[in-house]
Design an enzyme around this catalytic site. Sequence first.
Site, PDB file in Angstrom:
ATOM      1  N   ASP A  13      11.030 -38.906  -9.662  1.00  0.00           N
ATOM      2  CA  ASP A  13      10.585 -39.366  -8.378  1.00  0.00           C
ATOM      3  C   ASP A  13       9.040 -39.922  -8.417  1.00  0.00           C
ATOM      4  O   ASP A  13       8.884 -40.575  -7.382  1.00  0.00           O
ATOM      5  CB  ASP A  13      10.976 -38.254  -7.368  1.00  0.00           C
TER       6      ASP A  13
ATOM      7  N   GLU B 142      13.086 -38.042 -22.398  1.00  0.00           N
ATOM      8  CA  GLU B 142      11.705 -38.427 -22.500  1.00  0.00           C
ATOM      9  C   GLU B 142      11.301 -38.333 -24.150  1.00  0.00           C
ATOM     10  O   GLU B 142      10.620 -39.046 -24.342  1.00  0.00           O
ATOM     11  CB  GLU B 142      10.672 -37.648 -21.659  1.00  0.00           C
TER      12      GLU B 142
ATOM     13  N   HIS C   7       6.134 -29.892  -6.694  1.00  0.00           N
ATOM     14  CA  HIS C   7       7.057 -29.706  -7.914  1.00  0.00           C
ATOM     15  C   HIS C   7       6.500 -30.480  -9.212  1.00  0.00           C
ATOM     16  O   HIS C   7       5.758 -31.620  -8.902  1.00  0.00           O
ATOM     17  CB  HIS C   7       8.332 -30.344  -7.583  1.00  0.00           C
ATOM     18  N   HIS C   8       7.045 -30.098 -10.265  1.00  0.00           N
ATOM     19  CA  HIS C   8       6.702 -30.515 -11.737  1.00  0.00           C
ATOM     20  C   HIS C   8       5.254 -30.260 -12.011  1.00  0.00           C
ATOM     21  O   HIS C   8       4.563 -30.505 -13.015  1.00  0.00           O
ATOM     22  CB  HIS C   8       6.685 -32.095 -11.691  1.00  0.00           C
TER      23      HIS C   8
ATOM     24  N   GLY D 221       6.499 -35.877 -39.544  1.00  0.00           N
ATOM     25  CA  GLY D 221       7.529 -35.274 -40.374  1.00  0.00           C
ATOM     26  C   GLY D 221       8.739 -34.436 -39.055  1.00  0.00           C
ATOM     27  O   GLY D 221       9.039 -33.345 -39.421  1.00  0.00           O
TER      28      GLY D 221
ATOM     29  N   ASP E 215      22.634 -34.414 -41.115  1.00  0.00           N
ATOM     30  CA  ASP E 215      23.432 -33.840 -39.775  1.00  0.00           C
ATOM     31  C   ASP E 215      22.513 -32.970 -38.871  1.00  0.00           C
ATOM     32  O   ASP E 215      22.678 -33.003 -37.730  1.00  0.00           O
ATOM     33  CB  ASP E 215      24.543 -33.007 -40.584  1.00  0.00           C
TER      34      ASP E 215
ATOM     35  N   ASN F  92      25.522 -32.584 -45.053  1.00  0.00           N
ATOM     36  CA  ASN F  92      25.338 -31.459 -46.329  1.00  0.00           C
ATOM     37  C   ASN F  92      25.100 -30.194 -45.599  1.00  0.00           C
ATOM     38  O   ASN F  92      24.853 -29.233 -46.382  1.00  0.00           O
ATOM     39  CB  ASN F  92      24.028 -31.794 -47.299  1.00  0.00           C
TER      40      ASN F  92
ATOM     41  N   GLY G 174      23.842 -28.586 -43.192  1.00  0.00           N
ATOM     42  CA  GLY G 174      22.653 -27.697 -42.711  1.00  0.00           C
ATOM     43  C   GLY G 174      21.365 -28.068 -43.170  1.00  0.00           C
ATOM     44  O   GLY G 174      21.134 -29.357 -43.459  1.00  0.00           O
TER      45      GLY G 174
ATOM     46  N   GLU H  59      15.067 -27.412 -46.103  1.00  0.00           N
ATOM     47  CA  GLU H  59      14.685 -25.836 -46.018  1.00  0.00           C
ATOM     48  C   GLU H  59      15.085 -24.957 -47.002  1.00  0.00           C
ATOM     49  O   GLU H  59      14.522 -23.995 -47.630  1.00  0.00           O
ATOM     50  CB  GLU H  59      14.918 -25.437 -44.632  1.00  0.00           C
TER      51      GLU H  59
END
Length: 565
Positions: free
Chosen positions: A38, A61, A124-125, A419, A446, A473, A475, A479
């Site tokens: 708004d 956003e 608001h916001h 990254g 994925d 793969n 997951g 990591e």
Amino acid sequence: MTPLETSAANDDVYTVGDYLLDRLAELGVSEIFGVPGDYNLEFLDHIVAHPTIRWVGSANELNAGYAADGYGRLRGMSAVVTTFGVGELSATNAIAGSFAEHVPVVHIVGGPSKDAQGARRALHHSLGDGDFEHFFRISREITCAQANLMPATACREIDRVLSEVREQKRPGYLLLSTDVARFPTEPPGAPLPPYTGGTSPRALSYFTEAATELIADHQLTVLADLLVHRLQVIKELEELLAADVVPHATLMWGKSLLDESSPNFLGIYAGAASADRVRAAIEQAPVLLTAGVVFTDMVSGFFSQRIDPSRTIDVGQYQSSVADQVFAPLEMAAALEAVTAILRQRGICSPPVATPPAEAAPPTPSRDDPLTQQMLWDRLCVALTPGNVVLADQGTSFYGMADHRLPKGVTFIGQPLWGSIGYTLPAAVGAAVAHPDRRTVLLIGDGAAQLTVQELGTFSREGVSPVIVVVNNDGYTVERAIHGESAPYNDIVSWSWVDVPNALGVRDHLAFRAHTYGELDDAFTAAAKHKDRMVLVEAMLPRLEIPHLLGELVKPLSQDGSVRR
């Protein structure tokens, strides 16, 4: 539209908002990304009414900020519009990434009216405390210039912020309150003044003298990185490389900066993770010139580079050094031109770069062979054609492609410093919108794709036809390679990726699931045939397999994720 042509929304009153749009158009922006709220709706009316700028709405956003980043890397300037507070904070991650990676993005935030702010109302916001500059202060940490626009000085402040973004190649922030956006003003009277440069003739003279002495009759080797691209001095670097036989390499951050099909291109330098031949050529060079190089942990093999400063000419954005002498102010273009002149004037032709014996081409896999990382990236490189824009998400996609040579004319985009996984999917939207005549190729894991997949339908709405490879793969494989191979926090919910485009509004597309080399080959063959349709390929890969380069890079990591000394 010429720089001095103007626009106004339907009421024909020329406003501060119109002035900002005309300045962005002057700088080459023809699309603006964002999400309505708004506090920015009236300004969006002016975007829609503008004769040369088009609104491209995003699902959220964060994605809008990523899209603006991808657009800005290719077009040299971009803009994203969010609403105050909730909207701008959602985009903050993307803006911080643009700051880290030197991408010129103008973040325009629609804010409450000055009257409401002056009354310190709990709107608001906001945080409800009457202070409307909390988020403006946050922006100072991740933008090169900021302005809380006021009616009397808005146009002057817009020019200042845009000029800084253009010069520094980093984001800027404009807080555009509703009443300031509609405030009447005059159109620009002249184009933004060009940047006049910051090179001292004295510094340039001393730099040239020192570089001439160091280079002497030695062969020069060049290591280049992304700042050459961001500062738009690729032409100057190419002229330097053409002045003699100059072996050259890039870091992963600057991949595709130079023609990787050139016989003088050594490959990718990544410190201890480099191929032996590349590492020796860079670290044992008689004289090494580093151009726009920033050694980060993930592109340097965790700072394992062994560069001898006494034999190095380092060319930076605003200063350069020769051995232990620093010369400033000296801009990159001027320093590169000086070295080019040295090579031409000395009249010595360096010996050709030693070409290693050609490695035997690996045998073509059988069609029934289960798909592997090596098969995927090898076959993809064969499928690429000049003009492709390849975006590889941080993970197996980025490192799988990093040590493969790309055809001339292919642009490679990654985000190895910031990254932020998931970045490349909406960034690919921005890249495709920036250059709809160039086919975009998106490579994403994925787990990363689940973060930003909402933007998939935007490709279809915008009429672009990318090739999207989802590396399934099961997951977070990078990591797992670092820590927690079987830990539950590296697991994700399994999706049926070939069914996702329909759910997200993509209708005219092709989708393939490839378990074998033959299925992958069929998918890429179809993608080459159907250039006018989105093609999604779900590549099913082993859970724990990683590309060779990534394996070399994670070797220094201990089980607790810290770097071994």
